[in-house]
Design a protein around this motif. Structure first.
Motif, PDB file in Angstrom:
ATOM      1  N   MET A  55       0.840  -1.193   0.000  1.00  0.00           N
ATOM      2  CA  MET A  55       0.000   0.000   0.000  1.00  0.00           C
ATOM      3  C   MET A  55       0.876   1.243   0.000  1.00  0.00           C
ATOM      4  O   MET A  55       1.932   1.262   0.609  1.00  0.00           O
ATOM      5  N   SER A  56       0.417   2.281  -0.674  1.00  0.00           N
ATOM      6  CA  SER A  56       1.240   3.478  -0.821  1.00  0.00           C
ATOM      7  C   SER A  56       1.288   4.300   0.458  1.00  0.00           C
ATOM      8  O   SER A  56       2.251   5.035   0.687  1.00  0.00           O
ATOM      9  N   LYS A  57       0.250   4.195   1.312  1.00  0.00           N
ATOM     10  CA  LYS A  57       0.205   4.972   2.549  1.00  0.00           C
ATOM     11  C   LYS A  57       0.155   4.049   3.751  1.00  0.00           C
ATOM     12  O   LYS A  57      -0.454   2.979   3.714  1.00  0.00           O
ATOM     13  N   ALA A  58       0.780   4.500   4.837  1.00  0.00           N
ATOM     14  CA  ALA A  58       0.722   3.756   6.087  1.00  0.00           C
ATOM     15  C   ALA A  58      -0.704   3.762   6.624  1.00  0.00           C
ATOM     16  O   ALA A  58      -1.504   4.663   6.343  1.00  0.00           O
ATOM     17  N   PHE A  59      -1.017   2.764   7.436  1.00  0.00           N
ATOM     18  CA  PHE A  59      -2.365   2.672   7.994  1.00  0.00           C
ATOM     19  C   PHE A  59      -2.723   3.913   8.801  1.00  0.00           C
ATOM     20  O   PHE A  59      -3.847   4.426   8.710  1.00  0.00           O
ATOM     21  N   GLY A  60      -1.799   4.409   9.614  1.00  0.00           N
ATOM     22  CA  GLY A  60      -2.092   5.586  10.438  1.00  0.00           C
ATOM     23  C   GLY A  60      -2.529   6.774   9.609  1.00  0.00           C
ATOM     24  O   GLY A  60      -3.468   7.493   9.967  1.00  0.00           O
ATOM     25  N   ALA A  61      -1.857   6.986   8.473  1.00  0.00           N
ATOM     26  CA  ALA A  61      -2.212   8.097   7.590  1.00  0.00           C
ATOM     27  C   ALA A  61      -3.581   7.866   6.957  1.00  0.00           C
ATOM     28  O   ALA A  61      -4.392   8.797   6.843  1.00  0.00           O
ATOM     29  N   ARG A  62      -3.853   6.635   6.548  1.00  0.00           N
ATOM     30  CA  ARG A  62      -5.159   6.332   5.944  1.00  0.00           C
ATOM     31  C   ARG A  62      -6.280   6.462   6.971  1.00  0.00           C
ATOM     32  O   ARG A  62      -7.379   6.945   6.657  1.00  0.00           O
ATOM     33  N   LEU A  63      -6.012   6.043   8.208  1.00  0.00           N
ATOM     34  CA  LEU A  63      -7.015   6.183   9.253  1.00  0.00           C
ATOM     35  C   LEU A  63      -7.303   7.653   9.538  1.00  0.00           C
ATOM     36  O   LEU A  63      -8.472   8.054   9.689  1.00  0.00           O
TER      37      LEU A  63
END
Length: 280
Positions: free
Chosen positions: A1-9
């Motif tokens: 995935m291009s973005k970390a989970f924290g950023a997506r959350l």
């Protein structure tokens, strides 16, 4: 995935609000919906929730145990739920509370967080009570694959405090978990972002966060706060419990929303009412 989970959350919460809607198909709720308590009823219940929640909330949290009751057929339904929510662009947290050591923890990590996982959630709940570092295979794999974890820290069950508040060498067990997550979120914190290693802290734990001196802001941890709504958590209690860290908190509600079923439009309307209460 291009973005970390924290950023997506963080993006999902900014777009949809700080609500996690639970999918908890336990017998009483399934039967209250007029459904049979079998695989067919499970599937109808779960997919109705998907229809009502997808695209409307930041996160959906299926409770794995209520699918596991039906064995492999139940897991097929769970995999479909996770896949359909992913296709809709809605984040998922699988509430499975896995925790073990060594190769067993590594296998759990691969099953839920690995690149070849059959239907991976965006994040997984895990239990650190074999020691925070016992979670290392899951922590590392989650971060490598853009996924997240929510580590049990302060739970609302009466027995939890006896373990979580216990002190060794001047530090409570809960504080040691927060500090572990803080260290694993260091890179995200340095960028001014929310980390991908979150914590589970009950919405009804009262003053425990303050009493134990837990600095959630400094730890840059997202917080999953179950117990909002029918279990007693309120907007006021969230503010009192989390203080300056409230912007990191994802309130989780299941029974208050699911009681509006089985009509998906009523479920969606109840979800919106809960969201409005959180938005103030």
């Amino acid at each position: 995935m291009s973005k970390a989970f924290g950023a997506r959350l963080h993006e999902a919460m900014a777009t949809h609000g700080p609500l996690c809607a639970g999918i908890d198909p336990h017998r009483a709720l399934v039967e209250a919906w007029g459904l049979t308590y079998d695989v067919a009823g499970l599937e109808r219940f779960a997919l109705t929730c998907v229809e009502a929640f997808a695209g409307r909330v930041a996160v959906v949290k299926p409770q794995s145990a209520f699918f596991e009751v039906f064995g492999s057929r139940g897991l097929v339904v769970l995999e479909r739920v996770l896949a359909e929510l992913r296709e809709a662009g809605t984040l998922t947290i699988l509430d499975a509370k896995r925790g073990d050591i060594g190769s067993t923890m590594a296998a759990y990590a691969q099953a839920y967080l690995g690149p070849d996982a059959v239907a991976p959630p965006d994040a997984l709940t895990v239990s650190p009570y074999l020691g925070y570092e016992s979670l290392r295979p899951a922590i590392d794999l989650a971060q490598q694959n853009g996924r997240g974890l929510f580590v049990l820290a302060l739970t609302s069950n009466p027995e939890g405090a006896g373990v979580q508040h216990a002190v060794r060498d001047g530090e409570s067990v809960a504080a040691s978990i927060v500090h572990g997550a803080r260290d694993d979120n260091a890179a995200a914190r340095a960028r001014g972002e929310l980390g991908s290693i979150g914590l589970v802290i009950g919405a009804t734990v009262g003053t425990a966060v303050t009493d134990l001196g837990l600095d959630l802001v400094e730890a840059a941890t997202p917080v999953l706060a179950p117990g909002f709504g029918a279990q007693g958590g309120t907007v006021e209690s969230l503010a009192a419990t989390f203080g300056a860290a409230q912007g990191q908190v994802l309130a989780s509600s299941s029974r208050e929303i699911l009681g509006a079923g089985p009509d998906p439009s009523r479920l969606a309307a109840q979800t919106e009412r809960v969201l409005e209460s959180l938005r103030g």
